[in-house]
Design an enzyme around this catalytic site. Structure first.
Site, PDB file in Angstrom:
ATOM      1  CE  LYS A  60      -4.547   0.687   0.109  1.00  0.00           C
ATOM      2  NZ  LYS A  60      -5.568  -0.084  -0.613  1.00  0.00           N
ATOM      3  CG  ASP A  78      -7.274   3.539  -1.070  1.00  0.00           C
ATOM      4  OD1 ASP A  78      -7.617   4.390  -0.233  1.00  0.00           O
ATOM      5  OD2 ASP A  78      -7.461   2.323  -0.910  1.00  0.00           O
TER       6      ASP A  78
END
Length: 450
Positions: A131, A171
């Site tokens: 991430k 995201d």
């Protein structure tokens, strides 16, 4: 979160995580939530202890922090911080999104990366977990400012990623526009059209149909499977969906297609309640085209009321889908949902429910799905985009959507069956954590201490 509430074999490891990662509350929470589910195998699988699997899983393989300088339209030099945490590549190259939001910190990125490892494992696809992101806030910025920021961000990030190494996606705060600017800079720097290096791309330059809808659609497909275990469906169900971004919008779309009545959604300013059902066309116009606020929706929709006080979870519903951000459902919100006789809660965001709230819901007999299972549709379709890029192919919407549905059915069955195997019937949290952990752990044992 106290280690004395964990299995005795796991408590010392959690204390180590606290000591090695001070001040990272979100990361601590994510690790604790997984460790609570591992009690059934904590003493049974001695090879995991021998190879120190859990200790290695809690330590990212690589943590990258870098400066992102850029120039505003007014000529001011601004500095943000960029992150990429490459958490675990046992099952395949790191895969996970980039988040641009003022709240982004190392703790947030580590918690998201840790969750991503297990989420990706549950899909059954060959992808590891990672991430990244930045504390950059795209709200209020011009397209030119966002382009300059993305180009500066990628000027550092490019050296750490690749289609066989690490494949970022979008995201919060990173949609098709941002992915385009990031990919353009990557292509310019590397002099390669390596389309598999980023997912969430535009359809005309390597993107996949259904990717935009995937997380929201996948969430609802998972809910369908949960209800089907009780001989139920979504027809006529009263639903509340928090958020109004990509996940929320397409969860609402699929819910409506399946006959549910969605009566509320939200943004950071407040929430709207529309007893006639959310007008999806108007919501998309305001959020995807105008980039407006939920208040604008209420101003244009006579049947809607806009609320700035209290919580959206006070709105009575049969099905609740938290699709906004982490820890939005705490004990007070869970109490309100239970009091209003909610039937099912499924996470569309990453860790939107606190451990205490999740436990309250499960103990009250509410069907509860953790995000690492129920919101895995986005990363699953990202992996399908990677497949299409690798084969220089493009699939139809129907073909991709059916593949997504199959994957969500597989994840649901895996979570349900694993929970039942270890004596936790209908506990999707335990099922998801155990299934994801076992798949990664077995591969780590096979690969040795690396």
């Amino acid at each position: 979160m106290k280690s004395d509430q964990l299995h005795p074999n796991l408590a010392p490891m959690f204390d180590e995580v606290l000591e090695r990662n001070p001040g990272e509350a979100e990361f601590h929470q994510a690790v604790y939530e997984v460790m609570r589910s591992l009690a059934p195998i904590a003493g049974a699988r001695t090879e995991y202890a021998q190879w120190s699997i859990l200790r290695r899983m809690c330590e990212p393989e690589r943590q990258i922090i870098f400066r992102v300088p850029w120039i505003s339209d007014s000529g001011e030099v601004r500095i943000n911080r960029g992150y990429r945490v490459e958490f675990n590549s046992t099952l395949g190259p790191y895969k996970g999104g980039l988040r641009f939001h003022p709240s982004v910190s190392l703790s947030i990125v580590k918690f998201l990366g840790f969750e991503q490892v297990y989420k990706n494992a549950l899909t059954g696809l060959p992808i590891g977990g990672g991430k990244g992101g930045s504390n950059f806030d795209p709200k209020g910025c011009s397209d030119a400012e966002i382009m300059r920021f993305c180009q500066s961000f990628m000027t550092e990030l490019y050296r750490h990623i690749g289609e066989h190494t690490d494949i970022p996606a979008g995201d919060i705060g990173v949609g098709g526009r941002e992915i385009g600017y990031l990919f353009g800079q990557y292509k310019r720097i590397t002099n390669r059209y390596e389309s598999g290096v980023l997912t969430g791309k535009g359809l005309s330059w390597g993107g996949s149909l259904v990717r935009t809808e995937a997380t929201g659609y996948g969430l609802v497909y998972f809910v369908e499977e949960m209800l089907a275990t009780r001989g139920e469906d979504l027809e006529g169900r009263r639903c509340v969906v928090s958020g109004s971004g990509n996940v929320a919008i397409y969860a609402i779309e699929k819910l409506q297609q399946l006959g549910a009545n969605v009566v509320a959604c939200s943004d950071s300013g407040g929430y709207v309640v529309d007893e006639d059902g959310i007008d999806l066309a108007l919501l998309k116009e305001i959020k995807e085209v105008r980039r407006g606020r939920m208040k604008d929706y209420a101003d244009q929709r006579p049947s809607a009321r806009y609320v700035t006080e209290g919580s959206i979870w006070e709105v009575p519903c049969d099905v609740a889908l938290p699709c906004a951000t982490q820890n939005e459902v705490g004990a007070a919100e869970a109490k309100a949902l239970i009091a209003n006789k909610v039937h099912l809660v499924a996470e569309g965001a990453n860790m939107p429910t606190t451990p205490e709230a999740a436990e309250m819901l499960i103990e009250a007999g509410v069907l509860f799905a953790p995000g690492k299972a129920s919101n895995a549709g986005g990363v699953a379709t990202s992996a399908l985009e990677m497949q299409q890029n690798a084969s220089r192919d493009s699939w139809t919407f129907e073909q991709t959507d059916e593949r997504l549905r199959e994957i969500m059915r597989h994840i649901h069955a895996t979570c349900r069956d694993t929970a039942a195997e270890y004596g936790f019937e209908n506990d999707y949290v335990v099922g998801a954590n155990l299934a994801g952990y076992i798949r990664v752990a077995d591969a780590m044992v096979a690969l040795g201490v690396v």
